[in-house]
Structure formats: C-alpha cells, structure tokens
Design an enzyme around this catalytic site. Structure first.
Site, PDB file in Angstrom:
ATOM      1  N   LYS A  62      -6.895  -3.159   5.840  1.00 20.79           N
ATOM      2  CA  LYS A  62      -7.782  -2.139   5.266  1.00 20.79           C
ATOM      3  C   LYS A  62      -8.202  -1.135   6.334  1.00 20.79           C
ATOM      4  O   LYS A  62      -8.496  -1.505   7.478  1.00 20.79           O
ATOM      5  CB  LYS A  62      -9.005  -2.826   4.655  1.00 20.79           C
ATOM      6  CG  LYS A  62      -9.962  -1.895   3.927  1.00 20.79           C
ATOM      7  CD  LYS A  62     -11.114  -2.697   3.332  1.00 20.79           C
ATOM      8  CE  LYS A  62     -12.132  -1.815   2.617  1.00 20.79           C
ATOM      9  NZ  LYS A  62     -13.256  -2.607   2.072  1.00 20.79           N
ATOM     10  N   SER A 137     -14.326  -1.902  -2.715  1.00 23.46           N
ATOM     11  CA  SER A 137     -13.743  -0.780  -1.992  1.00 23.46           C
ATOM     12  C   SER A 137     -12.329  -1.056  -1.482  1.00 23.46           C
ATOM     13  O   SER A 137     -11.601  -0.152  -1.126  1.00 23.46           O
ATOM     14  CB  SER A 137     -14.642  -0.424  -0.804  1.00 23.46           C
ATOM     15  OG  SER A 137     -14.712  -1.511   0.127  1.00 23.46           O
ATOM     16  N   SER A 161     -16.308  -6.355  -2.153  1.00 22.52           N
ATOM     17  CA  SER A 161     -15.157  -5.477  -1.966  1.00 22.52           C
ATOM     18  C   SER A 161     -13.835  -6.166  -1.670  1.00 22.52           C
ATOM     19  O   SER A 161     -12.805  -5.507  -1.558  1.00 22.52           O
ATOM     20  CB  SER A 161     -15.451  -4.461  -0.851  1.00 22.52           C
ATOM     21  OG  SER A 161     -16.469  -3.586  -1.248  1.00 22.52           O
TER      22      SER A 161
END
Length: 469
Positions: A62, A137, A161
């Site tokens: 990420k 997210s 997330s």
C-alpha cells in the site's frame, strides 16, 4: 504463465519456487504481465516496479508504506513527487525474506476513506464488478489480490482499512493487535490507531505474511515481542467459545443478504464444534464511530502539520512563507483530509480539548473495558465485517456520513487495539460478504485457527467469476 498459476495461493507458489519448478523471477514477470493487461480496468496500482531480484514471491505494498527509491504518495498530490531514501521496517523485513516488490497500491488520500474514491489519482475498482468500489482505504491492495495482480499484499488499518476492503473483494485480511507490527516508515494518519497488516487469498497465507512483518522494532517504541506465529491446520472448532454481539449483528443498516451469509457461517461454526452464545457490546457500537471521528482527526491534524512545502513534497508559489504554506495545503490536500484536519484542529483547540478529545479518550477506555469483559466468557466474537457488499462507485462519494458508517462494525475493536480477521463467508447480490473475527490482544493464532477451520468448511471460491478462464 497461465491465469491458473496466478490464482495460486502464496503458499502454493512458494512451494513451487522451493522445488525449483518455477523461479521467483518468472512469477514476478507473470504478475507484471497481468498488471499490464488488467490494471487499466482495476487501477489497483499507483506505481509498478522493475524486478530487483530476490528468491521469494512478489508482493504489493500500500502506498502509505515507505519503500526506498520507489514513490510513496499516500494517494495525495502533496506527496506526488516524494521518493523515500529509506525503507519502512515492514518493507525491509519483506526484502530480508526475499520478497520482490511488484508495486505500490492505490489508497484513499492519507488512508482517509472507505472506498478508495478519495485517492488524488482516481479510484480503484472491484474485481468482482468494476462498477463498484473495492473498499478503502486499502482498496488497491485488496483489488490487486482479488484480481490476480499480486499473490498477497500489505495494507494499513486505522478504523477498518484492511478488513473492510478485504470483505468487499473476497480476500482474507488481518488487522493485527496494535503494537505487534512496526509503524516506522508508515505515513502517519492517526498514530494511536494505525497498524500495518496482510491481505491474502487465504488464512494460512495471511498468517505467514504476518509472521514476516511482526515483532519488536527498535525504531518504534510502541512495538512488542509477539508469540510465535503458528500456521493454522485445524479443521474443527472444538473448545472455541464464539460470542455473537447482538448490536453488531442486528443493527440497522446491515443488508439482509449480509445477515443471511453471516448467520449461515455462525451455524457452520457451531457444527464444527464451537460453543456459540450471545453477548453484548452496546456502548462500543453506539459510541464507537463518534469516538473514532474525534480521536482520528485530532491525531491527523497534528500528523499532517508536517506538510508545509518546505522539507519535501509539493510546494506552491507564494509571496511569503505564510502564503506559500496556505497555497501548498490548498493545492495538495483533497477534500477529505481538509475536512478531517479542520475537525481535528477544532477538537484540540483551547477551550474544547477536554469536551471533545479528552472525552473521546475516556469513551475509548470504556470501549476497551467493554471488550475485555466480553472476552472473559468468549475466545472470539464475530459479526459482519461490513454492513453492505460493495456499493457503486459514486453512490456515497458526496455523503461523508454515509461513507463513515461503512466502518461501523470494524471501528470498535480498532479503538480497543484488538486484532481482527476478515474472511469471505458467502455471497449476496453476486458479491462477497465478509465475516469478522475479533479476539483479545495477541490472539492472532486463535483467530488464524478459527478462520482456517471456517474457511475450509465454507469452501468460498476466492477467484472472481468474471476472471475465471
């Protein structure tokens, strides 16, 4: 390399590499080819890397996790040009184990969001239905794994997330106990909540990746030593006490199809030998979201104060420092970070600190104690991970409150610093449903055991129907 090879679990692929039936370089090349072919549709990646070698599997990371020499933007224009000169601890540990960085995955800006629509570089799309969100997210990491563009990935979790996008994309995702994984080199959102964790195709892969990244780090004083990670093998739940919080399973807003899939999974757990009983977390559910949206923005307003246009990242023109600073933050931050910075600054302001941030911290302690009371009678508690399946892109983009409620069921345990594992437990509207398993601190091995036994019994096909050959 065929699509079938790209749908192997990480463990299966690792065994092929060890047996020299395939090389890590060949796997990397196959995933790179798949990314070039399919990521235009999914937009799971913000940056794709060249192969720098290693003897292990490819991995996606990420884009809030620092990687030396590779752009780390946090999904924001204010960091669009930022290239770290060091590795985060988790990235360094992946390299130590020979893992090859495939690329950096898309994220809501500064990890603020539940759909990846807040990314300054455009949303990611759900591999099961590209008209729908992959969650957030960490939607980029979840979409990459579900879409066959990475065997596994790292995400970060503040209020859900990792778990929520894993649920919406049909993956397994772990939010570890706070402090078991280093935050050194991770772009900060809310420091008392942020935690890096794995996203994978199954529970054993999730456990394996967690074993690589977890443990004490001298660069992060909040980290602790962790129990040895055990790869789960049990296929029953004998002796496991499972609690079903009424407020997290029957609350308004949970879709009927989600409720049905979760009830069937709970029934299956009972047939595997688990002792299932009802429990209650009334205050955690009632106050969790409100508490989170005081604590997290308050910490974000402090953490994001470092983006001033002077040291790194975007710098806009201005007649003096004050004007340059204002223009930089105006141009660099999107609407959601600005919204949370303003909320957090207000909550921390003189005259309001005790009424808002101080009170929220007291409520957080209450949430932690309420969970501790439940775990005196149960080993694991379960609920849907997300109240809904993946929703249409744009459906909630202009309604922040509706977007915040996507994390209604994941936030309470995050506020308490507890580990949570999301596994796919069925389908609703031809889309995956996630089951959330939560345990007390440092109970990751118990979660892996329960998740693995349920996973085997459920037999969920993690490959999206539209991607099957």
């Amino acid at each position: 390399m065929t699509l079938d090879t790209l749908t192997l679990t990480a463990e299966e692929a690792w065994k092929l590499v060890e047996a020299k039936e395939i090389s890590g370089g060949e796997l990397f090349a196959a995933y790179r080819a798949a990314i070039e072919e399919r990521d235009e549709e999914l937009h799971a990646y913000l940056h794709v890397c060249e192969d720098e070698g290693g003897d292990g599997l490819p991995i996606a990371i990420k884009d809030v996790i620092s990687t030396k020499g590779v752009p780390t933007t946090a999904g924001s224009k204010i960091l669009e040009s930022y290239v770290p000169v060091f590795d985060s601890t988790v990235a360094a540990r992946c390299k130590t184990h020979g893992l090859r960085l495939l690329g950096k995955t898309n994220t809501d800006e500064f990890a603020m969001g539940s759909s990846t629509e807040n990314s300054a570089f455009g949303p990611s799309h759900n591999p099961w239905d590209p008209t729908r969100v992959p969650g957030g997210s960490g939607g980029g990491s979840a979409a990459a794994v579900a879409g066959g563009l990475a065997p596994w990935a790292l995400g970060s979790d503040t209020g859900g997330s990792i778990k929520q996008p894993s649920a919406l994309c049909g993956n397994v995702g772990l939010r570890p106990t706070y402090g078991t994984v280093s935050r050194f080199g991770v772009v900060a959102f809310a420091s008392s909540l942020d935690q890096v964790g794995p996203v994978a195709k199954n529970v054993r892969d999730c456990a394996f990746l967690y074993s690589i990244i977890s443990g004490r780090d001298e660069n992060d004083s909040t980290t602790v030593d962790v129990p040895k990670v055990e790869l789960p093998a049990a296929d029953d739940l004998k002796g496991v006490r499972i609690g079903v919080p009424k407020e997290m399973n029957e609350t308004e807003g949970i879709e009927p199809g989600v409720t049905d899939a979760v009830r069937k999974a709970i029934g299956l757990a009972e047939s595997l030998g688990a002792e299932v009983g009802e429990c209650s977390l009334p205050r955690s559910v009632e106050y969790g979201v409100a508490c989170y949206y005081l604590v997290a923005p308050a910490e974000a307003s402090s953490n994001l104060g470092r983006y001033d246009g002077v040291r790194y990242g975007l710098r806009s023109e201005g007649a003096d420092f004050r004007e340059m600073l204002m223009h930089t933050r105006h141009d660099g931050f999107g609407d959601e970070p600005k919204r949370r910075i303003m909320i957090g600054t207000y909550a921390l302001s003189s005259g309001y600190y005790d009424a808002y941030y101080g009170t929220a911290q007291k409520v957080r302690t209450m949430i932690r104690r309420e969970h501790a009371d439940v775990f005196e009678s149960f080993d694991v508690i379960v609920s849907p991970t997300s109240p809904t399946v993946a929703f249409k892109i744009g459906e909630k983009a202009n309604n922040p409150l509706a977007m915040y409620l996507n994390d209604l069921l994941t936030i309470p345990s995050c506020m308490a610093g507890l580990p949570g594992l999301s596994i796919p437990c069925g389908m609703s509207e031809d889309l995956p449903v996630g089951l959330q398993l939560i345990g007390p601190q440092f109970s990751e091995n118990a979660l892996f055991r329960a998740g693995h036994a349920l996973e085997r019994a459920l037999g969920f096909d993690v490959v999206p129907t539209r991607l099957k050959s």
